[in-house]
Design a protein around this motif. Sequence first.
Motif, PDB file in Angstrom:
ATOM      1  N   VAL A  79      46.797  38.315  56.265  1.00 51.91           N
ATOM      2  CA  VAL A  79      45.731  39.086  55.478  1.00 51.91           C
ATOM      3  C   VAL A  79      46.337  40.606  55.411  1.00 51.91           C
ATOM      4  CG1 VAL A  79      43.718  37.778  56.143  1.00 51.91           C
ATOM      5  CG2 VAL A  79      44.489  39.401  57.878  1.00 51.91           C
ATOM      6  N   SER A 313      36.837  35.384  59.421  1.00 54.59           N
ATOM      7  CA  SER A 313      36.732  36.630  60.447  1.00 54.59           C
ATOM      8  C   SER A 313      36.545  36.204  62.021  1.00 54.59           C
ATOM      9  CB  SER A 313      35.374  37.442  60.143  1.00 54.59           C
ATOM     10  OG  SER A 313      35.074  38.549  60.861  1.00 54.59           O
TER      11      SER A 313
ATOM     12  N   THR C  98      38.741  40.509  43.146  1.00 52.59           N
ATOM     13  CA  THR C  98      38.487  40.640  44.497  1.00 52.59           C
ATOM     14  C   THR C  98      39.157  39.511  45.101  1.00 52.59           C
ATOM     15  OG1 THR C  98      36.430  41.668  44.052  1.00 52.59           O
ATOM     16  CG2 THR C  98      36.628  40.929  46.117  1.00 52.59           C
ATOM     17  N   CYS C  99      39.993  39.692  46.057  1.00 53.67           N
ATOM     18  CA  CYS C  99      41.211  38.451  46.428  1.00 53.67           C
ATOM     19  C   CYS C  99      40.715  37.326  47.157  1.00 53.67           C
ATOM     20  CB  CYS C  99      42.514  39.379  46.825  1.00 53.67           C
ATOM     21  SG  CYS C  99      42.353  39.729  48.735  1.00 53.67           S
ATOM     22  N   ASN C 100      39.712  37.633  48.149  1.00 55.24           N
ATOM     23  CA  ASN C 100      39.311  36.876  49.097  1.00 55.24           C
ATOM     24  C   ASN C 100      40.524  36.295  50.000  1.00 55.24           C
ATOM     25  OD1 ASN C 100      37.238  35.259  50.171  1.00 55.24           O
ATOM     26  ND2 ASN C 100      37.912  33.311  48.892  1.00 55.24           N
ATOM     27  N   ALA C 101      41.514  37.098  50.284  1.00 53.50           N
ATOM     28  CA  ALA C 101      42.717  36.896  51.022  1.00 53.50           C
ATOM     29  C   ALA C 101      43.094  38.013  52.019  1.00 53.50           C
ATOM     30  CB  ALA C 101      43.757  36.249  50.212  1.00 53.50           C
ATOM     31  N   CYS C 102      42.541  39.067  51.948  1.00 56.71           N
ATOM     32  CA  CYS C 102      43.179  40.238  52.370  1.00 56.71           C
ATOM     33  C   CYS C 102      42.146  40.464  53.748  1.00 56.71           C
ATOM     34  CB  CYS C 102      43.250  41.744  51.320  1.00 56.71           C
ATOM     35  SG  CYS C 102      41.730  42.113  51.075  1.00 56.71           S
ATOM     36  N   TRP C 103      42.652  41.529  54.556  1.00 57.69           N
ATOM     37  CA  TRP C 103      41.649  42.014  55.749  1.00 57.69           C
ATOM     38  C   TRP C 103      40.323  42.602  55.362  1.00 57.69           C
ATOM     39  CZ3 TRP C 103      39.446  46.212  57.932  1.00 57.69           C
ATOM     40  CH2 TRP C 103      39.253  46.092  59.128  1.00 57.69           C
ATOM     41  N   HIS C 104      40.332  43.299  54.127  1.00 57.28           N
ATOM     42  CA  HIS C 104      39.013  43.718  53.847  1.00 57.28           C
ATOM     43  C   HIS C 104      37.961  42.728  53.244  1.00 57.28           C
ATOM     44  CE1 HIS C 104      41.379  47.486  53.754  1.00 57.28           C
ATOM     45  NE2 HIS C 104      40.336  48.130  54.050  1.00 57.28           N
ATOM     46  N   LEU C 106      38.156  39.246  54.273  1.00 56.89           N
ATOM     47  CA  LEU C 106      38.041  38.119  54.984  1.00 56.89           C
ATOM     48  C   LEU C 106      37.605  38.634  56.276  1.00 56.89           C
ATOM     49  CD1 LEU C 106      40.955  35.602  53.973  1.00 56.89           C
ATOM     50  CD2 LEU C 106      38.283  35.466  53.410  1.00 56.89           C
ATOM     51  N   VAL C 107      38.124  39.777  56.873  1.00 58.37           N
ATOM     52  CA  VAL C 107      37.721  39.984  58.089  1.00 58.37           C
ATOM     53  C   VAL C 107      36.668  41.061  58.338  1.00 58.37           C
ATOM     54  CG1 VAL C 107      38.462  40.969  60.341  1.00 58.37           C
ATOM     55  CG2 VAL C 107      39.965  39.554  58.968  1.00 58.37           C
ATOM     56  N   ALA C 108      36.757  42.112  57.605  1.00 59.00           N
ATOM     57  CA  ALA C 108      35.649  43.181  57.420  1.00 59.00           C
ATOM     58  C   ALA C 108      34.643  42.978  56.587  1.00 59.00           C
ATOM     59  CB  ALA C 108      36.401  44.580  56.827  1.00 59.00           C
ATOM     60  N   LYS C 109      34.796  41.855  55.538  1.00 63.74           N
ATOM     61  CA  LYS C 109      33.925  41.335  54.537  1.00 63.74           C
ATOM     62  C   LYS C 109      33.402  42.694  53.794  1.00 63.74           C
ATOM     63  CE  LYS C 109      32.623  37.758  57.547  1.00 63.74           C
ATOM     64  NZ  LYS C 109      31.746  37.048  58.490  1.00 63.74           N
ATOM     65  N   ALA C 110      34.055  43.443  53.526  1.00 59.49           N
ATOM     66  CA  ALA C 110      33.934  44.790  52.751  1.00 59.49           C
ATOM     67  C   ALA C 110      34.715  44.448  51.193  1.00 59.49           C
ATOM     68  CB  ALA C 110      34.437  45.827  53.430  1.00 59.49           C
ATOM     69  N   ARG C 113      36.012  47.273  48.906  1.00 58.24           N
ATOM     70  CA  ARG C 113      36.963  47.966  49.450  1.00 58.24           C
ATOM     71  C   ARG C 113      38.243  47.190  49.258  1.00 58.24           C
ATOM     72  NH1 ARG C 113      37.269  52.001  47.844  1.00 58.24           N
ATOM     73  NH2 ARG C 113      38.750  52.809  49.451  1.00 58.24           N
TER      74      ARG C 113
END
Lengths: 365, 365, 365, 365
Positions: A79, A313, C98-104, C106-110, C113
């Motif tokens: 990620v 997450s 919006t990539c649906n693969a990065c930390w923002h 998938l993890v932050a659900k932001a 950003r």
Amino acid sequence: MAKILAAVIPEPHASVEVREVSEPELEQGSALLEVELSEVCGTDVYLQQGRLAGVPYPLIPGHVSVGRLDKIRGRMSDVAGRPFAEGERVTFLDVHRTCNACWHCLVAKATTRCPHRKVYGITYGLADGLTGGWAQKLYLKPDTRCIRLGEVDSERFMAGGCALPTALHAVERAGVELGDTVLVLGSGPVGLSVVIFALMRGALRVLCIGAPEHRLEAARKLGAAAALNVETSDEETRAGWVLEQTEGRGADVTIEATGAPVAVVQAMRYTRDAGRVLIVGQYTDHGEVSFNPHLELNKKHLTVRGCWGSDFSHFYRGVQIMADPARSAAWSLLKLDRYRLGEANEALADVAAGKVTKALIAPQA
Amino acid sequence: MAKILAAVIPEPHASVEVREVSEPELEQGSALLEVELSEVCGTDVYLQQGRLAGVPYPLIPGHVSVGRLDKIRGRMSDVAGRPFAEGERVTFLDVHRTCNACWHCLVAKATTRCPHRKVYGITYGLADGLTGGWAQKLYLKPDTRCIRLGEVDSERFMAGGCALPTALHAVERAGVELGDTVLVLGSGPVGLSVVIFALMRGALRVLCIGAPEHRLEAARKLGAAAALNVETSDEETRAGWVLEQTEGRGADVTIEATGAPVAVVQAMRYTRDAGRVLIVGQYTDHGEVSFNPHLELNKKHLTVRGCWGSDFSHFYRGVQIMADPARSAAWSLLKLDRYRLGEANEALADVAAGKVTKALIAPQA
Amino acid sequence: MAKILAAVIPEPHASVEVREVSEPELEQGSALLEVELSEVCGTDVYLQQGRLAGVPYPLIPGHVSVGRLDKIRGRMSDVAGRPFAEGERVTFLDVHRTCNACWHCLVAKATTRCPHRKVYGITYGLADGLTGGWAQKLYLKPDTRCIRLGEVDSERFMAGGCALPTALHAVERAGVELGDTVLVLGSGPVGLSVVIFALMRGALRVLCIGAPEHRLEAARKLGAAAALNVETSDEETRAGWVLEQTEGRGADVTIEATGAPVAVVQAMRYTRDAGRVLIVGQYTDHGEVSFNPHLELNKKHLTVRGCWGSDFSHFYRGVQIMADPARSAAWSLLKLDRYRLGEANEALADVAAGKVTKALIAPQA
Amino acid sequence: MAKILAAVIPEPHASVEVREVSEPELEQGSALLEVELSEVCGTDVYLQQGRLAGVPYPLIPGHVSVGRLDKIRGRMSDVAGRPFAEGERVTFLDVHRTCNACWHCLVAKATTRCPHRKVYGITYGLADGLTGGWAQKLYLKPDTRCIRLGEVDSERFMAGGCALPTALHAVERAGVELGDTVLVLGSGPVGLSVVIFALMRGALRVLCIGAPEHRLEAARKLGAAAALNVETSDEETRAGWVLEQTEGRGADVTIEATGAPVAVVQAMRYTRDAGRVLIVGQYTDHGEVSFNPHLELNKKHLTVRGCWGSDFSHFYRGVQIMADPARSAAWSLLKLDRYRLGEANEALADVAAGKVTKALIAPQA
């Protein structure tokens, strides 16, 4: 082409068979994982018993697994955008193809209800390739979300296994607050991980009602303040015990992780007025249960939440927590039993009978 | 000392009697209210039928009322600290003595579950004085929370009545979002006010399932996009109708305001995955209902909330909204039927039979 | 190959030029949109002034647009999975990838950003193709999220334009409750749509401080209870006016939509203790502002939220609301000014000067 | 009548004097507390420096205290309704007279902003009686909320002191989630208790920026993963350090507990996109600070919350946690320094100079 051994459930009610499968050709952005450990969970028992609808038999069970990247074709990144390298130890989110294009994903933001998602070892079958962890090698399709294990101990991680994201999601969605008394119904793998996470999230006291005794003993070792055997107590005793443990009020939060419909009603009954109830144990259909919505829901001003699946997450943070030796120490207290690929039927029987706390398949053994 | 006429339920199942009660001596900080209008709601029917536990008969019904301050002893102030004057038109929160000292009030902040609260016209009885609105005068005990009516029209306010804070609380706790489709089960006074508030809160479409036909007609007039008669449809028809109205997904939010336990399960069934369900219709015990927690709660990832009572914040904002002619216009569409004190039994019978949308007692008539 | 006219900003500070662009070859899953209307918003003025970092000049402005699908290659579907057909009227989310693969994601659900997102007309430039709405045709790249307009009126929809999802997001994130008094700072397109959505979400009174007078008049027509001209009042007058309008307490919620840093501090100052502040007007860097964190944040126990971008959920619900004639009626009150492609410089000048409420480019005119 | 010794601040900037005060006559429902320990916190330093507005000098400082009930007149009960007995060890919520009747209490439910609340040792002065803990005895007025200490160790509890409910409130309101990285700005008593509670609430890593070195050492002992000295680093170093500790993203949550206005801006700057910021260190007015609302608030999509005071719920749960030896073990690591009544000026000087971690007044010594 090399042959790969995999344990296969040919059809509902049939015994697991070890079969030889050809090594697949890798698509761009995919990889082959040499499986170190995969788990045997309650869902696998249900798969063998044919209790899940829409499952494509024959299939290779094993959804949460750890292993070593054997071959990568093209680029696979984490990620943070860092590419994976062959030889690295990883795990991966067993849920694949959450579409990011449908109403559930984009409008409701309820990605665990995306109708396009597929789960390795459950809704992917043998026809989809080496898609379960009970095999020497597993095929990581493009866009599978992998996580580098780094310093994470494989055994400790697998002591959490699929219960890790499930329990983290449950505790988070339940809304545990600092100082809460949390009651956990169920002492299987999910229930035990819920005990750990509830304490990690700031519960002051965690109570557990479950069975059998060796699992209640595990709950106590993990930090539960008190535990009661559901098999040797009647409803009146249980309800009285909860009140006694909570100054007569009931638990602030109750998390149900049993599989028994009646536990859903008990969860409401054992919770204090204006408390929170989280239902995470009803993953398969065990029929109906009767309750009094005046006494057990409306008058009590409860919040009751169902909790389905988990997303990246939950999984990612679960792995991060496992990378911290102190934070993850509790899971090292859970007893693991290892089985070889050829012992999969025995593993399923032991899990079904509640004889073991956590069963693992070690495909290279 | 002057005599005051009051309608009294002497005991469960007995008819209402009009009695003469002596005017009380006022304590410091108390007042006497000349009642203009009081309401007859479903709870009053249950009171007469003896279906509420712990109610002190004989009692004067009538919890939400409006009137004119006849006499004040000492100082009574509103929430802004402004003192009330004799002659002012006011209403008051029917809940009294929320203690602000117990665990429920101070730790859980669940004030509607404070065990010390008393409700005018329900848990206060005749032995506590003139504590119900079905009387020429009502005794406002010290610390009763009054609100100046100002420009609020009495009839319009009473068209909301006790349903006003209840429905506002329900819609707020349900978490309606801009653009939601909200399904309301029930078309009684609470259900109809829920229709209004759901639209006011930003629901794009409000659906209603209820009965009888004249109330569904009222729901449509209030803005419901579609309404279905629960009495002339079977479960399959209803479930199909909801899917048809929601592009096959179910409602984003369902608010149950029926009194029938089965509606609680229907509320879950008719709601989309990851939606929200609010239960506000189960104020008395009508027994149990059976449901499937896998299909209707856990797998759907629902949030289901019970909603008990209301507090000063709900009541205060309800009155503020009623003071705005445009915002409160919908309530003026509801048909009111007035009864004199001596017609209280007829009023109860008409409400019980669903013959009227809203019955009011006018004690000075 | 057909030639397509497009209005292009060649570089910062340069005038817009109309250029001929070749019609692109369509990739699988892409389409060509015949643009009916595109908008001119404050961001476009900043683009021309070179105030946004990282923008790829030359570029075709115009992020929110409506049009008719001219050609589709392969399959393009809506969120319900229904394929689009050539000839249908649609709009599309201007945010792409919006990539649906990065930390923002998938993890932050932001997701607003996500560092990989691209915006048509802003961060896509001419080198990326026909990627702005100020053109006869626009290239809808694969995975662009389109929405069928159906009965939605194009002009009414464009009266909301990019302010529609922005304002919906702002009002939702601000947490407006039933009965709240909401103060809106700013009366540009976002401010005016915030007025509408705040009322739609249940605010009892909406106040507006902005300029010039014709926009305050618009705010009043949309339902604002009172409006104050920021240009003809000083800080003391403004602060006093807010207190006077709110019984001396300040607004329950303040939403800043001005672009001026000082308004952020005013938003905090004008809000009541324990209220909510939402900042959505600081989309470009206008420098610093000074405030007292004791008096204006900590002691007041405020919640202050920044609000960046919007996602598909906001856009989709905005379009749904626009499809309802009653719900969207307010936007029809906003005055629109149309400009041809060749009049783009005039349009930018009029927007920059605040001479028009909403400017639209009509590329086929 | 017996004489009681009390340490009094006669007026702003004056030295503390020990005076003899007459023992008060007890009202119904009040008690006299023999003070065992009271604390010296930063607020006491500000009181002596005259930096708080509206404080009634002369006053006896000491808001959070523990002691033994010396005399009770009438009945005093805990939140469960159990009466207190003379001789019992208790503490009490220093906030008194939250009115439960005003708009802030009843409509906004913002009880820490109730204008009628009084704080022992701060806004109660000597004219109100023995209302501070720096005295041999303290007068517990009627309706003071007391909590039985039971097994709670007095020293350990006072190691938390007034920081205990403040920090619990801050961490709860900040919304720390399982697995978060939490950055704490400030290493005074509040900052250190925030470190403990953030870990208790499930933060995976807690970072601390503060001073002096002995307090950073304390933060590390309490579990902080890393700590940086604010006095020996410049802004660039600090910002770089935070990024380095957070994979380049910034903290998920930052909690400011410093007292310096500039730290409010740093808190925003050091937090990741879409993260949460909690401001709890700005209890007195230290002037203004400048920030860029585009870069540091709006574009980052932050949530920034001020956090004022604490209520009974925070205090009660803090005491419950202190009653658990394992949960409260961290506080036993904090060094305490005891001072006699006659050494109050020395205590204030040591606290002002940051020479001690936590200073206590022991009035019976």
